[in-house]
Design a protein around this motif. Sequence first.
Motif: not given
Length: 266
Positions: A56-74, A76-85
Amino acid sequence: MRLLFLAVLRPHTGNAVTAQRVRAHLEAAGHVCLLRDAFDFESPSEIANLILAENCEAALALHLYRGGRLLQGHRIPFGIIFGGTDVNEDANQKEKNTVMRRVLEEARFAVAFTESMKEMAQAQWVDPVFTREVKAKVKRAAGVRLIAEMPQGDLHAVVKNCFAVVNSSVSEGMSAAILEAMDLEVPVLARNIPGNAAVVKHEVTGLLFSTPQEFVHLAKRLVSDPALEKEIVTNGKAYVRMYHSWQVERDTYQQLIRKLEGCSED
């Protein structure tokens, strides 16, 4: 580009529908989008293995906590989509809020579906893009250090050992930092904006600048003119004692509260 997309994919949920829609947009643009359920992973190390295995060359996470926390420290660059909750609920939990702040600081961008969600996120966390820009510029600037937050007593000790305090805000109400510097007898150089100019009288209680060039000129002048420094420090201390007395402020608030007490008796 090969993209890893993490989202909560429970069937028939809003996040799952959104994730499928976003994936379709990305694939229509010619990207390879590997959509995975964030609940299938427990730690960033598992994601690291997946990134390596899938190249993978980049990543995207839907939900700042549930998905975003798993993308820290890698790598590759990544972006976030706020999920609401994440903004409405998780942000109210201290530990999750701290994690999400760190995720945003590392993310290259963040997407909010509504203006109200954007405003809630901005109220909770610092602008991640601005934070990265500041850190990057500090690294390139010789003699400049970015210091983390510290207790007020420690901060005052640091300020006392400084040559001057600089306020470069583009907007201020009443700067506590300026008043504290004056009280600590440290010269103030402040941007000439209404909030600062209401407290700092140029060449009397401090120095006001409007451009970077003017700041450099005034800073050099302050360094080379001990008499000016002494006058500014003396006047600044006197100004704080006269117009921003802690005791006067206390008395004023106590008087105002007594007015409220009188109203409640009516």
